[in-house]
Write a protein that holds these residues in place. Structure first.
Motif, PDB file in Angstrom:
ATOM      1  N   UNK A   1       0.821  -1.218   0.000  1.00 19.52           N
ATOM      2  CA  UNK A   1       0.000   0.000   0.000  1.00 19.52           C
ATOM      3  C   UNK A   1       0.854   1.267   0.000  1.00 19.52           C
ATOM      4  N   UNK A   2       2.158   1.141   0.285  1.00 20.10           N
ATOM      5  CA  UNK A   2       3.024   2.326   0.287  1.00 20.10           C
ATOM      6  C   UNK A   2       3.654   2.578  -1.079  1.00 20.10           C
ATOM      7  N   UNK A   3       3.381   1.718  -2.037  1.00 20.68           N
ATOM      8  CA  UNK A   3       3.950   1.924  -3.380  1.00 20.68           C
ATOM      9  C   UNK A   3       3.405   3.212  -3.979  1.00 20.68           C
ATOM     10  N   UNK A   4       4.291   4.085  -4.439  1.00 23.45           N
ATOM     11  CA  UNK A   4       3.821   5.352  -5.013  1.00 23.45           C
ATOM     12  C   UNK A   4       2.949   5.110  -6.247  1.00 23.45           C
ATOM     13  N   UNK A   5       1.934   5.945  -6.408  1.00 21.09           N
ATOM     14  CA  UNK A   5       1.112   5.873  -7.614  1.00 21.09           C
ATOM     15  C   UNK A   5       1.898   6.423  -8.794  1.00 21.09           C
ATOM     16  N   UNK A   6       1.826   5.718  -9.885  1.00 19.66           N
ATOM     17  CA  UNK A   6       2.619   6.088 -11.057  1.00 19.66           C
ATOM     18  C   UNK A   6       2.133   7.406 -11.668  1.00 19.66           C
ATOM     19  N   UNK A   7       3.102   8.232 -11.972  1.00 16.92           N
ATOM     20  CA  UNK A   7       2.835   9.475 -12.709  1.00 16.92           C
ATOM     21  C   UNK A   7       3.855   9.561 -13.847  1.00 16.92           C
ATOM     22  N   UNK A   8       3.786  10.631 -14.583  1.00 18.77           N
ATOM     23  CA  UNK A   8       4.741  10.812 -15.683  1.00 18.77           C
ATOM     24  C   UNK A   8       6.152  11.107 -15.176  1.00 18.77           C
TER      25      UNK A   8
END
Length: 218
Positions: free
Chosen positions: A164-171
């Motif tokens: 749950x601590x995995x960062x959400x992907x962005x550009x």
């Protein structure tokens, strides 16, 4: 697992360690709840090299401050005694002997993380584990583990194990995600076995242990 609150009564035992009164059949049974005892029970339940009958007897004699009193509270009924064992192990130790309760994937392990726990308790709380382990309850121990911040070795490991601590992907954060995934792999539990194999092995060990405990109760 039942957490001890600020009004809970705990009993210091003559030989060291402590116990909490556990109601069963209208009587009070003293169930050992100090962290050292419960961690030793967990180790015994996991020890696949220990003969089942020996493991069952070890757990029964270690779990209760006086196993004869516990047996008396069950009116000398071995079936009722096995129910008491199963219930007490779950409520006091958080161990599911039957394997039919809902669980989350563990984020720490008392054996694999032993060095991290010792170091982090000293850093976060100023606690010497060897002195504290016979005094604090197991529920307190679990709370202390959960309270270790990411500035401690244990807290850091738990943080990166938690998906749950995995960062959400962005550009713009590909490097950040790659670093998270690297640390997620580095801190993973059970590196010597697949997670599925480890889980199946634990389930089998617990099932064998429960069978041994039922035999010991008889």
């Amino acid at each position: 697992m039942i957490a001890t609150d600020l009004t809970s009564r705990r009993v210091a035992l003559p030989g060291g360690g402590s116990a909490t009164p556990y109601e069963w059949g209208g009587a009070e049974v003293l169930v050992r709840d100090d962290a050292m005892t419960v961690l030793s029970l967990i180790a015994a339940l996991r020890d696949e090299g220990m003969p089942e009958d020996e493991r069952g007897e070890t757990v029964v004699r270690s779990l209760f401050a006086d196993w004869a009193d516990a047996y008396t509270a069950c009116d000398y009924d071995p079936v009722e005694f096995s129910r008491l064992i199963e219930s007490a192990v779950w409520d006091v130790c958080g161990i599911d002997l039957r394997g039919d309760r809902a669980h989350e994937e563990p984020l720490w392990d008392p054996e694999e993380d032993a060095a991290l726990i010792r170091t982090s308790f000293r850093m976060a709380y100023g606690l010497d584990w060897d002195r504290a382990r016979a005094e604090i309850s197991f529920s307190e121990f679990v709370a202390l583990v959960g309270g270790c911040g990411t500035d401690t070795p244990l807290g850091r490991a738990i943080y990166y194990r938690d998906p749950r601590t995995r960062p959400k992907a962005t550009k713009h954060n590909r490097k950040e995600i790659e670093e998270w995934e690297r640390l997620h792999r580095a801190f993973a539990l059970g590196k010597s076995r697949s997670s599925r194999g480890a889980a199946e092995g634990t389930d089998a060990a617990m099932a064998d242990a429960f069978a041994a405990l039922k035999r010991a109760a008889r």
